[in-house]
Design an enzyme around this catalytic site. Sequence first.
Site, PDB file in Angstrom:
ATOM      1  N   LYS A  14       0.838  -1.204   0.000  1.00 38.39           N
ATOM      2  CA  LYS A  14       0.000   0.000   0.000  1.00 38.39           C
ATOM      3  C   LYS A  14       0.868   1.247   0.000  1.00 38.39           C
ATOM      4  CE  LYS A  14       0.861   1.344   4.442  1.00 38.39           C
ATOM      5  NZ  LYS A  14       1.675   2.528   4.745  1.00 38.39           N
ATOM      6  N   VAL A 109      11.155  -4.271   2.846  1.00 34.80           N
ATOM      7  CA  VAL A 109      11.048  -4.549   4.282  1.00 34.80           C
ATOM      8  C   VAL A 109      11.258  -3.242   5.051  1.00 34.80           C
ATOM      9  CG1 VAL A 109      12.056  -5.856   6.195  1.00 34.80           C
ATOM     10  CG2 VAL A 109      11.905  -6.893   3.924  1.00 34.80           C
ATOM     11  N   GLY A 115       4.526  -4.055   4.173  1.00 39.45           N
ATOM     12  CA  GLY A 115       4.876  -5.406   3.737  1.00 39.45           C
ATOM     13  C   GLY A 115       4.641  -6.460   4.808  1.00 39.45           C
ATOM     14  N   SER A 117       2.547  -6.291   7.317  1.00 44.14           N
ATOM     15  CA  SER A 117       1.090  -6.402   7.491  1.00 44.14           C
ATOM     16  C   SER A 117       0.483  -7.186   6.344  1.00 44.14           C
ATOM     17  CB  SER A 117       0.453  -5.011   7.535  1.00 44.14           C
ATOM     18  OG  SER A 117       0.994  -4.258   8.584  1.00 44.14           O
ATOM     19  N   ALA A 118       1.009  -6.980   5.134  1.00 45.31           N
ATOM     20  CA  ALA A 118       0.510  -7.711   3.970  1.00 45.31           C
ATOM     21  C   ALA A 118       0.729  -9.211   4.159  1.00 45.31           C
ATOM     22  CB  ALA A 118       1.229  -7.226   2.709  1.00 45.31           C
ATOM     23  N   ASP A 150      -2.412  -1.987   9.910  1.00 42.84           N
ATOM     24  CA  ASP A 150      -2.542  -1.989   8.448  1.00 42.84           C
ATOM     25  C   ASP A 150      -2.995  -3.343   7.893  1.00 42.84           C
ATOM     26  OD1 ASP A 150      -1.580   0.582   8.582  1.00 42.84           O
ATOM     27  OD2 ASP A 150       0.413   0.109   7.812  1.00 42.84           O
TER      28      ASP A 150
HETATM   29  O1  C5P Z   1      -0.308  -1.323  14.540  1.00 40.18           O
HETATM   30  P1  C5P Z   1       1.146  -1.514  14.252  1.00 40.18           P
HETATM   31  O2  C5P Z   1       1.774  -2.577  15.123  1.00 40.18           O
HETATM   32  O3  C5P Z   1       1.434  -1.703  12.805  1.00 40.18           O
HETATM   33  O4  C5P Z   1       1.837  -0.155  14.659  1.00 40.18           O
HETATM   34  C1  C5P Z   1       3.227  -0.050  14.790  1.00 40.18           C
HETATM   35  C2  C5P Z   1       3.567   1.172  15.621  1.00 40.18           C
HETATM   36  O5  C5P Z   1       3.225   2.360  14.884  1.00 40.18           O
HETATM   37  C3  C5P Z   1       2.826   1.323  16.925  1.00 40.18           C
HETATM   38  O6  C5P Z   1       3.490   0.620  17.949  1.00 40.18           O
HETATM   39  C4  C5P Z   1       2.849   2.820  17.152  1.00 40.18           C
HETATM   40  O7  C5P Z   1       4.100   3.232  17.645  1.00 40.18           O
HETATM   41  C5  C5P Z   1       2.738   3.370  15.743  1.00 40.18           C
HETATM   42  N1  C5P Z   1       1.349   3.689  15.375  1.00 40.18           N
HETATM   43  C6  C5P Z   1       0.740   4.792  15.933  1.00 40.18           C
HETATM   44  N2  C5P Z   1      -0.553   5.096  15.587  1.00 40.18           N
HETATM   45  C7  C5P Z   1      -1.224   4.341  14.678  1.00 40.18           C
HETATM   46  C8  C5P Z   1      -0.603   3.223  14.086  1.00 40.18           C
HETATM   47  C9  C5P Z   1       0.691   2.918  14.449  1.00 40.18           C
HETATM   48  O8  C5P Z   1       1.338   5.498  16.755  1.00 40.18           O
HETATM   49  N3  C5P Z   1      -2.457   4.679  14.369  1.00 40.18           N
END
Ligand code: C5P
Length: 313
Positions: A14, A109, A115, A117-118, A150
Amino acid sequence: MTATQRVTVRVPAKVNLQLAVGPLRDDGYHDLVNVFHAVSLFDEVTATEPGAAGAFTVRVEGEAGSQVPADATNLAIRAAEALAKHAGQIGADGRPYGVDLLIRKAIPVAGGMAGGSADAAAALLACDALWGLGLSREELMEIGAGIGSDVPFALLGGTAVGTGRGERLTPVPATGAFHWVFALADGGLSTPRVYGECDRIRAEAGEEVAWPSADEALMAALRDGDARALGAALANDLQPAALTLRPSLARTLDVGRDAGALGALVSGSGPTCAFLAASADHARELSEALTSAGVCRAAITADGPVPGAEIVA
Ligand code: C5P
């Protein structure tokens, strides 16, 4: 037990057309308005029955394979384990669910193109089929939201607005195809670090952080299939933070703009840079300009929107 012995899923990367980052929440996430757009740069995940019942293993192939963890911290493994838990751990044949996953990586990466998340999304769809669970796409998206913000979008695909931490999705109507060039960088950027830098920059500027909202001009450009208007509306609140952490990206963006990109921005938390082109030919020209200027590891062209994760074999 299902008759299926092996399932392969193809899943897109994405780019964020708008990434509006709101205030930091108590849970460490930020409320977002995140306009996701799936592009034709794909990872493939193959799920097969494991050698030992109940085992979860992963192997990663491809140029960047060595940068992806092949242990239980791998997002695809975590997704498969979460699905097994959701399904009660034990199959109808009395054997515990397990899987061997093989990931063929093309998505950069830690590149800001989701990637990891995909791969998690692909693992959910592949294991659902391998284990004969028959869950709906919505159920898989809900399990995916627990793995990463994501992941649900990688199952949905197309173009969609994500709110909350990005996991609550509403599809956006879009006309036609958009032509993109992605400038891949050496090494990745850590997403939490980029969000943290964004908070730091805002605090230092004493900025009042506004509640994020969707950009109407961007929505209209998508609806009309107007690449020029879309290029002008592209926006990423994480870009200043990514540029602070990786100053060389400013030049990458400038080279693309000078070569006539309709829009140029850092993809998500970076360091991949995305450029919108006027046509497929223009995308090839932009890609050559970026490569010959030596401002990226590689430049690749892709189109969007494309569907989310799909079973291909
Ligand atoms: O949800 P995910 O594990 O992909 O998010 C990785 C990191 O990105 C989170 O630990 C956070 O630090 C940051 N994040 C955020 N706000 C979001 C999505 C991600 O601060 N809406």
